[in-house]
Design an enzyme around this catalytic site. Structure first.
Site, PDB file in Angstrom:
ATOM      1  CD1 TRP A 294       0.432  -0.042   3.344  1.00 36.62           C
ATOM      2  CD2 TRP A 294      -0.595   1.903   2.952  1.00 36.62           C
ATOM      3  NE1 TRP A 294       0.748   0.806   4.377  1.00 36.62           N
ATOM      4  CE2 TRP A 294       0.129   2.006   4.154  1.00 36.62           C
ATOM      5  CE3 TRP A 294      -1.332   3.001   2.507  1.00 36.62           C
ATOM      6  CZ2 TRP A 294       0.148   3.166   4.922  1.00 36.62           C
ATOM      7  CZ3 TRP A 294      -1.313   4.163   3.260  1.00 36.62           C
ATOM      8  CH2 TRP A 294      -0.593   4.235   4.454  1.00 36.62           C
TER       9      TRP A 294
ATOM     10  N   PRO B  85       7.057   3.436  -1.469  1.00 36.91           N
ATOM     11  CG  PRO B  85       6.777   5.669  -2.114  1.00 36.91           C
ATOM     12  CD  PRO B  85       6.031   4.380  -1.951  1.00 36.91           C
TER      13      PRO B  85
ATOM     14  CE1 TYR C 263      12.809  -9.279   6.967  1.00 36.45           C
ATOM     15  CE2 TYR C 263      13.744  -9.486   4.760  1.00 36.45           C
ATOM     16  CZ  TYR C 263      13.113 -10.046   5.858  1.00 36.45           C
ATOM     17  OH  TYR C 263      12.795 -11.383   5.855  1.00 36.45           O
TER      18      TYR C 263
ATOM     19  CG  HIS D  42       2.220   4.495  12.238  1.00 35.52           C
ATOM     20  ND1 HIS D  42       3.164   3.751  11.563  1.00 35.52           N
ATOM     21  CD2 HIS D  42       1.209   4.699  11.350  1.00 35.52           C
ATOM     22  CE1 HIS D  42       2.744   3.520  10.334  1.00 35.52           C
ATOM     23  NE2 HIS D  42       1.556   4.073  10.179  1.00 35.52           N
TER      24      HIS D  42
ATOM     25  CE1 TYR E 211     -14.595  17.665  25.343  1.00 42.62           C
ATOM     26  CE2 TYR E 211     -14.813  15.886  26.924  1.00 42.62           C
ATOM     27  CZ  TYR E 211     -15.262  17.089  26.410  1.00 42.62           C
ATOM     28  OH  TYR E 211     -16.345  17.711  26.965  1.00 42.62           O
TER      29      TYR E 211
END
Length: 397
Positions: A289, A292, A302, A327, A389
């Site tokens: 997906w 790059p 790897y 992430h 929140y």
């Protein structure tokens, strides 16, 4: 049936909330103070790290700096690329979460590019240029928007400002001394991609303001009350617009935007994604997906681990750890909070990939991949928004 069902949901949203789309409000997502632009300043400062990497490589090529000293300087430069903007985001109150995500994304991309930049130049110094050039020629497309340019640059003639900044703006994370080039800019192709960019970014803003924001706001009370039935209902309600927005964003970025950049720069390699929608395993999805990033992980992470004798499972786990770190870095720092559940959620992809690959095949595996995408993302969105929140508006941890 899908079109009619979603059209009913959208019409229900319009009747209940009216028109919520406000393009001017988007500016406030990037600027809290009109006289303070910390995100833009961070992006400009990123040039310092790029130029530092170039001058380190020039000294290494000239022999005035030892390899060990160059490795230390590169390591310090790369660590600063990640740490400096994070400290600024955490310390400066005038920076907004969206602006912080943008600036941290730029620095993360710069980190990956400069890591590749120093690796390739080191390989050239170690006398592996002929092997790298042969591998590059074997893997390069024969045609890319016309005939590929045959002019070649040899090390250390590549250590120039022009070469560095071409690589920094090129839609790739893996450095090469000689990229595949296109002989001309296709104006019609470029105009189509530009139109798609403008149209889809407006559509994304409208869908987020009109559809996602009200649903997320209405989800805060069920979370506070721990009303699990209502939480599940809100989760399923959010899954539809969230997945639609994710698909539009994917097309906008990986097809329209990256092709515009490649066309303007006459960059020949246009493989930004493969047929991830046909994924029958989670592993296949992650490999296809985002080409790059996948190529960078394979080339600079790897394969070097495999060459050092590390097992395949250990190397794959290390890649997932690195992915989870970046992430979490791009989300937790701008929101000024770290959540272990989010990091563990990324790592849960490892057992999920094993289960799907072992017990589900064909259409069943493809369905499992799509379900994980459709359900997993809104869960993360709701939990992040709820925690943000609580921390910022209710004053409780």
């Amino acid at each position: 049936m899908l079109v009619l069902s979603n059209a009913r949901l959208f019409l229900e949203n319009l009747i209940k909330y009216g028109i919520l789309v406000d393009p001017i409000q988007v500016i406030s997502l990037f600027l809290k103070d009109p006289y303070s632009w910390p995100s833009l300043c961070l992006v400009i400062v990123a040039n310092v790290f790029a130029l530092a990497a170039l001058h380190i490589e020039k000294r290494l090529a000239a022999g005035s700096l030892a390899e060990r000293g160059g490795a230390v300087l590169h390591t310090l430069n790369l660590l600063t690329i990640l740490c400096f903007p994070a400290l600024v985001v955490l310390a400066v109150d005038s920076i907004t979460p969206v602006g912080a995500v943008f600036s941290l994304s730029i620095h993360t991309i710069l980190f990956l590019k400069l890591y590749s930049y120093k690796d390739v130049n080191r390989w050239c110094r170690e006398g592996r240029q002929a092997k790298a050039a042969h591998a590059q020629a074997a893997s390069r497309p024969q045609k890319a928007n016309g005939d590929v340019s045959t002019s070649r640059v040899l090390y250390p003639a590549n250590l120039t400002y022009k070469d560095l900044y071409y690589f920094l703006f090129a839609p790739t994370l893996c450095y090469e001394l000689n990229f595949p080039r296109s002989p001309r800019i296709r104006k019609r192709f470029l105009l189509r991609r530009l139109f798609e960019m403008l149209f889809f970014i407006q559509l994304l803003v409208g869908l987020i303001q009109q559809w996602m924001v009200p649903t997320i706001q209405n989800s805060m009370k069920p979370f506070r009350d721990m009303d699990y039935s209502r939480i599940i209902e809100r989760l399923l309600k959010l899954a539809v617009p969230n997945h639609l927005i994710w698909l539009i964003f994917f097309y906008w970025f990986f097809h329209s935007t990256l092709n515009v950049i490649a066309e303007v720069m006459q960059f020949g390699d246009r493989e930004f994604y493969r047929d991830w929608w046909n994924s029958e395993t989670v592993t296949y999805f992650w490999q296809n997906w985002n080409i790059p990033v996948h190529k960078w992980c394979l080339r600079h992470f790897y394969k070097p681990m495999i060459k050092r004798g590390v097992g395949k499972c250990t190397a794959q786990t290390a890649v997932f750890l690195a992915s989870a770190f970046f992430h979490e870095y791009l989300v937790s720092v701008p929101l000024k909070m770290f959540r272990l559940w989010a990091f563990m959620g990324m790592m849960a992809q490892i057992p999920l990939a094993w289960i799907v690959g072992r017990f589900l095949q064909g259409n069943y595996g493809n369905a499992a991949v799509w379900i994980s995408l459709i359900i997993g993302q809104p869960i993360a969105v709701l939990m992040y928004v709820h925690d943000y929140y609580v921390l910022n508006y209710e004053g409780s941890p």
